[in-house]
Write a protein that holds these residues in place. Structure first.
Motif, PDB file in Angstrom:
ATOM      1  N   ILE A   1      -7.330 -14.607  -4.404  1.00  0.00           N
ATOM      2  CA  ILE A   1      -8.956 -14.412  -5.610  1.00  0.00           C
ATOM      3  C   ILE A   1      -8.274 -15.019  -6.672  1.00  0.00           C
ATOM      4  O   ILE A   1      -9.106 -15.467  -7.297  1.00  0.00           O
ATOM      5  CB  ILE A   1     -10.001 -13.263  -5.039  1.00  0.00           C
TER       6      ILE A   1
ATOM      7  N   GLU B 139      -8.827 -18.797  -7.514  1.00  0.00           N
ATOM      8  CA  GLU B 139     -10.378 -18.893  -7.566  1.00  0.00           C
ATOM      9  C   GLU B 139     -10.953 -18.291  -8.922  1.00  0.00           C
ATOM     10  O   GLU B 139     -11.952 -18.609  -8.993  1.00  0.00           O
ATOM     11  CB  GLU B 139     -11.316 -18.323  -6.145  1.00  0.00           C
ATOM     12  N   THR B 140     -10.758 -17.175  -9.237  1.00  0.00           N
ATOM     13  CA  THR B 140     -11.174 -16.978 -10.141  1.00  0.00           C
ATOM     14  C   THR B 140     -10.773 -17.549 -11.452  1.00  0.00           C
ATOM     15  O   THR B 140     -11.948 -18.070 -12.460  1.00  0.00           O
ATOM     16  CB  THR B 140     -10.545 -15.073 -10.473  1.00  0.00           C
TER      17      THR B 140
ATOM     18  N   PRO C 119     -14.099  -6.536  -4.563  1.00  0.00           N
ATOM     19  CA  PRO C 119     -13.899  -8.324  -4.556  1.00  0.00           C
ATOM     20  C   PRO C 119     -14.287  -8.439  -3.081  1.00  0.00           C
ATOM     21  O   PRO C 119     -14.678  -8.829  -2.797  1.00  0.00           O
ATOM     22  CB  PRO C 119     -12.744  -8.573  -3.929  1.00  0.00           C
TER      23      PRO C 119
ATOM     24  N   PRO D 253     -12.306 -16.632   0.085  1.00  0.00           N
ATOM     25  CA  PRO D 253     -11.066 -16.644  -1.923  1.00  0.00           C
ATOM     26  C   PRO D 253     -12.822 -16.637  -2.361  1.00  0.00           C
ATOM     27  O   PRO D 253     -12.811 -16.115  -3.283  1.00  0.00           O
ATOM     28  CB  PRO D 253     -10.311 -17.305  -1.426  1.00  0.00           C
TER      29      PRO D 253
ATOM     30  N   ALA E  55     -14.024 -13.709  -5.682  1.00  0.00           N
ATOM     31  CA  ALA E  55     -13.572 -13.792  -6.677  1.00  0.00           C
ATOM     32  C   ALA E  55     -15.027 -14.169  -7.560  1.00  0.00           C
ATOM     33  O   ALA E  55     -14.948 -13.830  -8.677  1.00  0.00           O
ATOM     34  CB  ALA E  55     -12.781 -15.615  -6.728  1.00  0.00           C
TER      35      ALA E  55
END
Length: 307
Positions: A38, A41-42, A209, A242, A246
């Motif tokens: 993640i 993707e963040t 998350p 993911p 995120a």
């Protein structure tokens, strides 16, 4: 405590949906563990909104590959959270303002391992490393409207911080309770940091998350993973992508809906309800939001890092 916070987003929302319409031009962000799961993707979502993003990672080669794939103004710097010298070097190498810090990296259910200082690895990485990093960067964070995001987990429901024996010197080591107390520490950090730093314009929130297939599970065998997924499914919980995993991090880092909000724990893009002990999947434990425990943890952490 003000009213329970909800948003228009939910469990299936993605990071891209959460950040849509938000302009981060001129903002600088750091995402720890930004080269996998993640974290990627963040970082992608923050960069897509115009932020300058630094991936703080142990493997800079992997970080550079992710930065190239994301595009935009994405940079890479080395950071090993289990190594206090590495944390100090990252802080020493930072210059200029920092508007968003996402403390995303972590280790889960690791076999018993100790740092050179004798600290239990999961607590040292997930809490002590991020504490030292955030405190070290505080002088760059002291700006109005700064967001710090502490990626916790529903695993915090497995254990409070056991102050009498944080590092498992007098009790049998268990990889899951060790992980759990480190994730509780992530929430308590958000509580105390918000109290101490709100006057500096800094808010800190923690989050779960969701269940996502990432490299975080590398220490968990297939049988354990299968059992965990079956329990989650029985509770009506589905695995996230993911991009969905995120979303809550990105919400806490960017959404105007959370302006001035700190010291809370979120899941599925909304503030979590109190846990009633019926599941280890949803809700927040009272001990994770306990202000006295938060203050005690801060003091113990400062003493530990000063040795």
């Amino acid at each position: 405590m003000t009213e329970h916070i909800t948003t228009p987003f939910g469990a299936e929302s993605t990071a891209a949906q959460v950040v849509a319409g938000i302009d981060l031009t001129g903002k600088r962000a750091v995402v720890t563990g930004g080269a996998s799961g993640i974290g990627v993707e963040t970082a992608r979502a923050l960069a897509s909104a115009g932020a300058e993003v630094t991936l703080a990672v142990r493997d800079t080669g992997a970080g550079r590959r992710v930065a190239d794939e994301i595009g935009g103004d994405v940079r890479v710097a080395r950071l090993d959270l289990a190594d206090q010298a590495s944390v100090a070097a990252f802080v020493a190498g930072w210059d200029g303002p920092l508007h968003i810090l996402v403390n995303n990296a972590g280790v889960m259910a690791a076999p018993e391992t100790r740092t050179p200082e004798g600290w239990e690895l999961q607590f040292a990485t997930n809490h002590l490393g991020h504490f030292a990093l955030t405190k070290g960067l505080h002088r760059f964070l002291a700006l109005e409207g700064v967001r710090v995001v502490s990626v916790s987990s529903s695993a915090h429901l497995m254990s409070p911080v056991v102050f009498e024996d944080i590092h498992y010197t007098d009790r049998p080591y268990d990889p899951w309770t060790a992980y759990g107390q480190s994730k509780t520490a992530n929430v308590l950090f958000a509580v105390e940091a918000t109290k101490r730093w709100a006057a500096d314009g800094i808010t800190v929130n923690a989050l779960m998350p969701g269940g996502i297939d990432t490299n975080l599970q590398r220490h968990v065998d297939d049988g354990q993973l299968r059992a965990m997924r079956e329990r989650a499914a029985a509770d009506g919980y589905r695995l996230k992508t993911p991009q969905q995993g995120a979303a809550t991090s990105v919400l806490l880092a960017t959404s105007p809906l959370l302006e001035g909000v700190g010291g809370r724990y979120f899941e599925d893009c909304g503030e979590a309800l109190p846990s009633r002990g019926e599941t280890l999947i949803r809700g927040v434990a009272a001990y994770a939001l306990d202000p006295e425990a938060a203050t005690r943890l801060w003091e113990v952490t400062e003493e530990t890092l000063a040795r």
